[in-house]
Design a protein around this motif. Structure first.
Motif, PDB file in Angstrom:
ATOM      1  N   ASN A  74       0.834  -1.209   0.000  1.00  0.00           N
ATOM      2  CA  ASN A  74       0.000   0.000   0.000  1.00  0.00           C
ATOM      3  C   ASN A  74       0.867   1.255   0.000  1.00  0.00           C
ATOM      4  O   ASN A  74       0.543   2.239  -0.676  1.00  0.00           O
ATOM      5  CB  ASN A  74      -0.953   0.005   1.188  1.00  0.00           C
ATOM      6  N   LEU A  77       1.830   1.805  -3.495  1.00  0.00           N
ATOM      7  CA  LEU A  77       0.715   2.370  -4.268  1.00  0.00           C
ATOM      8  C   LEU A  77       0.566   3.861  -3.987  1.00  0.00           C
ATOM      9  O   LEU A  77       0.366   4.659  -4.913  1.00  0.00           O
ATOM     10  CB  LEU A  77      -0.587   1.642  -3.938  1.00  0.00           C
ATOM     11  N   ILE A  78       0.667   4.234  -2.727  1.00  0.00           N
ATOM     12  CA  ILE A  78       0.559   5.653  -2.348  1.00  0.00           C
ATOM     13  C   ILE A  78       1.654   6.464  -3.036  1.00  0.00           C
ATOM     14  O   ILE A  78       1.388   7.538  -3.595  1.00  0.00           O
ATOM     15  CB  ILE A  78       0.615   5.800  -0.813  1.00  0.00           C
ATOM     16  N   VAL A  81       0.963   6.693  -6.916  1.00  0.00           N
ATOM     17  CA  VAL A  81      -0.131   7.614  -7.231  1.00  0.00           C
ATOM     18  C   VAL A  81       0.333   9.060  -7.054  1.00  0.00           C
ATOM     19  O   VAL A  81       0.000   9.937  -7.863  1.00  0.00           O
ATOM     20  CB  VAL A  81      -1.371   7.292  -6.365  1.00  0.00           C
ATOM     21  N   GLY A  90      -5.346   4.884  -7.151  1.00  0.00           N
ATOM     22  CA  GLY A  90      -4.990   3.743  -6.319  1.00  0.00           C
ATOM     23  C   GLY A  90      -6.113   3.214  -5.449  1.00  0.00           C
ATOM     24  O   GLY A  90      -6.911   3.981  -4.916  1.00  0.00           O
ATOM     25  N   ALA A  92      -6.465   0.486  -2.172  1.00  0.00           N
ATOM     26  CA  ALA A  92      -5.683  -0.191  -1.135  1.00  0.00           C
ATOM     27  C   ALA A  92      -5.995  -1.677  -1.079  1.00  0.00           C
ATOM     28  O   ALA A  92      -7.118  -2.099  -1.347  1.00  0.00           O
ATOM     29  CB  ALA A  92      -5.979   0.430   0.222  1.00  0.00           C
ATOM     30  N   CYS A 109      -4.858   4.736   4.131  1.00  0.00           N
ATOM     31  CA  CYS A 109      -4.645   4.794   2.684  1.00  0.00           C
ATOM     32  C   CYS A 109      -5.518   5.871   2.039  1.00  0.00           C
ATOM     33  O   CYS A 109      -5.065   6.582   1.132  1.00  0.00           O
ATOM     34  CB  CYS A 109      -4.908   3.431   2.055  1.00  0.00           C
ATOM     35  N   LEU A 114      -5.405   7.264  -1.694  1.00  0.00           N
ATOM     36  CA  LEU A 114      -6.001   6.147  -2.417  1.00  0.00           C
ATOM     37  C   LEU A 114      -7.516   6.292  -2.369  1.00  0.00           C
ATOM     38  O   LEU A 114      -8.066   6.892  -1.458  1.00  0.00           O
ATOM     39  CB  LEU A 114      -5.544   4.809  -1.833  1.00  0.00           C
TER      40      LEU A 114
END
Length: 143
Positions: A74, A77-78, A81, A90, A92, A109, A114
């Motif tokens: 995660n 991903l953060i 993005v 994104g 989570a 998140c 996200l």
């Protein structure tokens, strides 16, 4: 505008350590046990999007079972993005069976940018999708 709503990206450190994480996470093992299973980084996805004329991709976690791996994925991903805000949206990766920890991770998140939760894998994550006691607190965060 072309949007690919279902993509996955992984931190660069995960691929070379795939075997280790296959042993730690049941969902990851289910989806990526084959050495032929491709794993893309954010940069590789962006290159492919450019090649294929895709404007935006939704990047999501998988139904992680290992909470530490989920947190690290995660975080990636953060970061992705934030690096590509006009190209990536994104979602989570959390496990509803984690209870309060799932709610806290989903909230964290969301606060970091996200926009949803995905994927959910009740079969490998060990919960019943229809169990309101499990799902309701997490869905409240989504709302």
């Amino acid at each position: 505008m072309i949007i690919d709503f279902h993509t996955h990206i992984f931190p660069p450190w995960l691929r070379p350590r795939r075997e280790e994480y296959l042993k730690r996470d049941a969902t990851f093992a289910e989806l990526f046990a084959s050495p032929k299973a491709r794993m893309a980084t954010a940069e590789r996805l962006i290159r492919r999007m450019d090649e294929d004329g895709v404007d935006v991709s939704v990047v999501m976690g998988i139904g992680w079972t290992d909470i530490d791996l989920a947190h690290a994925a995660n975080d990636y991903l953060i970061e992705a993005v934030a690096k590509y805000p006009d190209r990536l949206v994104g979602f989570a990766g959390v496990n509803p069976a984690w209870g309060t920890e799932a709610v806290q991770e989903a909230r964290r998140c969301a606060e970091e940018g996200l926009r949803g939760i995905g994927e959910l894998h009740p079969d490998t994550q060990g919960y019943d999708l229809g169990d309101l006691d499990t799902m309701a607190p997490l869905m409240e965060v989504v709302r």
